[in-house]
Design a protein around this motif. Sequence first.
Motif, PDB file in Angstrom:
ATOM      1  N   LYS A 179      29.388  33.434  40.500  1.00 47.32           N
ATOM      2  CA  LYS A 179      30.271  32.742  39.547  1.00 47.32           C
ATOM      3  C   LYS A 179      29.560  32.504  38.216  1.00 47.32           C
ATOM      4  N   THR A 180      28.256  32.147  38.278  1.00 48.13           N
ATOM      5  CA  THR A 180      27.545  31.926  37.004  1.00 48.13           C
ATOM      6  C   THR A 180      27.460  33.230  36.218  1.00 48.13           C
ATOM      7  N   SER A 181      27.182  34.336  36.955  1.00 46.32           N
ATOM      8  CA  SER A 181      27.064  35.622  36.258  1.00 46.32           C
ATOM      9  C   SER A 181      28.349  35.950  35.517  1.00 46.32           C
ATOM     10  N   LEU A 182      29.472  35.721  36.164  1.00 49.86           N
ATOM     11  CA  LEU A 182      30.741  36.112  35.556  1.00 49.86           C
ATOM     12  C   LEU A 182      30.939  35.495  34.181  1.00 49.86           C
ATOM     13  N   PHE A 183      30.391  34.296  34.014  1.00 44.55           N
ATOM     14  CA  PHE A 183      30.619  33.613  32.731  1.00 44.55           C
ATOM     15  C   PHE A 183      29.399  33.673  31.815  1.00 44.55           C
ATOM     16  N   SER A 184      28.438  34.519  32.183  1.00 44.61           N
ATOM     17  CA  SER A 184      27.282  34.629  31.284  1.00 44.61           C
ATOM     18  C   SER A 184      27.319  35.965  30.546  1.00 44.61           C
ATOM     19  N   SER A 185      26.332  36.127  29.643  1.00 47.40           N
ATOM     20  CA  SER A 185      26.317  37.293  28.758  1.00 47.40           C
ATOM     21  C   SER A 185      26.080  38.584  29.543  1.00 47.40           C
ATOM     22  N   THR A 195      23.908  33.221  56.459  1.00 45.96           N
ATOM     23  CA  THR A 195      24.088  31.805  56.779  1.00 45.96           C
ATOM     24  C   THR A 195      25.005  31.169  55.755  1.00 45.96           C
ATOM     25  N   GLU A 196      25.408  29.933  56.030  1.00 49.55           N
ATOM     26  CA  GLU A 196      26.270  29.228  55.064  1.00 49.55           C
ATOM     27  C   GLU A 196      25.530  29.001  53.757  1.00 49.55           C
ATOM     28  N   ASP A 197      24.208  28.699  53.860  1.00 49.66           N
ATOM     29  CA  ASP A 197      23.419  28.463  52.646  1.00 49.66           C
ATOM     30  C   ASP A 197      23.333  29.729  51.800  1.00 49.66           C
ATOM     31  N   GLN A 198      23.114  30.869  52.496  1.00 48.29           N
ATOM     32  CA  GLN A 198      23.030  32.142  51.752  1.00 48.29           C
ATOM     33  C   GLN A 198      24.365  32.455  51.081  1.00 48.29           C
ATOM     34  N   ALA A 199      25.455  32.196  51.792  1.00 50.85           N
ATOM     35  CA  ALA A 199      26.785  32.465  51.231  1.00 50.85           C
ATOM     36  C   ALA A 199      27.022  31.581  50.005  1.00 50.85           C
ATOM     37  N   ALA A 200      26.622  30.307  50.121  1.00 48.20           N
ATOM     38  CA  ALA A 200      26.839  29.374  49.000  1.00 48.20           C
ATOM     39  C   ALA A 200      26.034  29.830  47.784  1.00 48.20           C
ATOM     40  N   LEU A 201      24.773  30.281  48.035  1.00 50.39           N
ATOM     41  CA  LEU A 201      23.925  30.728  46.925  1.00 50.39           C
ATOM     42  C   LEU A 201      24.509  31.982  46.259  1.00 50.39           C
ATOM     43  N   LEU A 202      24.965  32.913  47.116  1.00 50.62           N
ATOM     44  CA  LEU A 202      25.551  34.153  46.581  1.00 50.62           C
ATOM     45  C   LEU A 202      26.766  33.832  45.707  1.00 50.62           C
ATOM     46  N   MET A 203      27.635  32.937  46.203  1.00 51.07           N
ATOM     47  CA  MET A 203      28.841  32.592  45.436  1.00 51.07           C
ATOM     48  C   MET A 203      28.468  31.914  44.114  1.00 51.07           C
ATOM     49  N   LYS A 204      27.431  31.056  44.185  1.00 53.21           N
ATOM     50  CA  LYS A 204      27.018  30.343  42.973  1.00 53.21           C
ATOM     51  C   LYS A 204      26.506  31.343  41.915  1.00 53.21           C
ATOM     52  N   ARG A 205      25.613  32.254  42.337  1.00 52.56           N
ATOM     53  CA  ARG A 205      25.068  33.258  41.415  1.00 52.56           C
ATOM     54  C   ARG A 205      26.198  34.117  40.821  1.00 52.56           C
TER      55      ARG A 205
END
Length: 633
Positions: A622-628, A610-620
């Motif tokens: 992107k955050t992961s990329l900039f975390s430790s 769903t769009e919500d699942q896609a948005a959540l996946l993208m958010k996770r």
Amino acid sequence: MTDWTVEDSKTLYGISNWGAPYFNINSKGNVTVDVPEKGNPVDLKEIIDDLKANGIQTPVLMRFPDILSSRIKLLNRCFQRAMTDYGYTGKYRGVFPVKVNQQKHLVEDLVKFGEQTGLGLECGSKPELIIAITKMKYTDGLILCNGFKDRDYIETALLATKLGRDVIIVVDRKSELDIILQVAKELEIKPTIGLRAKLSTRSAGRWVESTGHKSKFGLTPFEMVECVERLKAEDMQDSLQLIHFHLGSQIPSILSIKASLKEGTRFFTELYNLGVTPKYIDVGGGLGVDYDGSGSTESSTNYSEQEYANDVVYTIKSICDEKKVPHPDIITESGRSLVAHSSVLVFDVLGCNNFDSVESHDFKPQPTDHQILRDLYDISEGLSLKTLNEGYNDLKQIRADILQLFTYGVLNLEQRAIAERLIFNISSRMRKLIRNEEDFADILYELDSFLCDSYFCNFSVFQSLPDSWAVDQIFPILPIMRHKEHPDRRAIIVDLTCDSDGKVNRFIDSETYEVKSTLEVHSLKPNEPYYIGAFLAGAYQEILGDLHNLFGDTNAVHIHISENGGYTIDHIVQGDSMSDVLSYVEYNPEEFVVSLNEDCMNGISKGTLTEDQAALLMKRFKTSLFSSTYLGS
Ligand code: PLP
């Protein structure tokens, strides 16, 4: 055991053997850091709590610049004292080899504290030379140029003398002299040259290959004579100002230091015989660090810094006096000894595996069960101090047999599971029986390592303690907290990498000074973090560390100990993010985002998410990329 005290912990972990005067344990049961000049210890656990409250996660490398300052002063003091005591007329010139730790803040601190005593820098490559030239602005520190050199390296070194830097180019291979002379002629700059001697006296320790005729660097006696002749032919013998030799790193024995010094000093006095008058003798590195406090292993030293200084000064003086040669200025390139103590790696324990509470599930063998299960049952039922020796030997044999029987299809998985449950259950009961029985010390040792816990820790051995893996270097490792409690578990330290070598299972036994395979630790408490520190980690580890499984640099903090017992955090150096480590291996993190976004769009149009699942996946994502790269708490 309820009456465990901080003193018991100090003895168990031998903290004063390897840590004095910098590390200790306070009345709260936490490890402290101090320098003699300050006298107000700071509490490592409190610092970690503060860092966490401010969003700095473990693993974290804690650097203590005050310890650096203390080490620089210590070495200077030792040499000054030795020179005064022996009536030595040359000077002491300390030099830090940048290769030991090139980190910007550390080098900046070293030159800040080193200015007063004229601490110089040694470089072994062009990038290290750039660090030395730009970071050391004072004029009374030497810049020594070692390592393989090309034209660029030599040009840069020579031109730096025009900025007032005191640069000595050390000839490591005979062919370098030609380039030095040619470049010097073209630039019309008179070089100051050193010759590195290849010593034949065999050194000691893990890095013995640094000496001997097959060692990588240095000139043989005949090459040295040829270099002197060449310089004389160019009428440049006064450019030759230094003799250098390096005995290898972490030399455990003072006797081998003395033997090498004698040979090295003879090279120096012989130059006078050849009509050259060098001013410096550079005895290289090698001053060891007492990582385990034993005074007898390769991770230790059987001498103090003062004894080292005494022997260097005395040996050089006596040979020079005998040969009627003026006392040279003495250069040391001690790296490890200057910086090892200044960094502590602290990591958290994520969880543990333990095997000593495995139940046997009241197994009773049936006549149809394999004989090996019936044998195990008999050992279990008949277990007593009297039967222990025989029972233990049988158990070891059965452990090996079970694997064979399973591999060849004789035992099925269920039967193997029953057998292994029994083995762990019997082993832990055996261990309890003999815990205080001296006659069974060997069996106890084996059972302790068989039954030990695995503490899963949030760090990478390959990134943060590479020498522990590569050369079996022992580092002092201990919990930084709970030292008022009995450490009731024994564990090996297991890191985050998917590599079976990613563990630490060599610790020093502070009673016997033997290497032991497990570390005493405390049972983990639910919802309470447990922190372990690896000490004396400031030399070589940061730069030799690698990106195994893409675990990057940890966070690093610089902690300044204040006079009043507090501390300030001078710098916070963020560790590598996932985006950083991915780009080190040529990925473009932005392309990842674009590519995943396209997949999400396709998925939405096909109806697989769903769009919500896609948005959540993208958010996770992107955050992961900039975390430790390490695990979050
Ligand atoms: N000087 C040279 C030429 C070296 O190769 C090294 C390292 O092996 C050092 C100095 C530093 O040695 P250490 O860290 O043992 O003092």
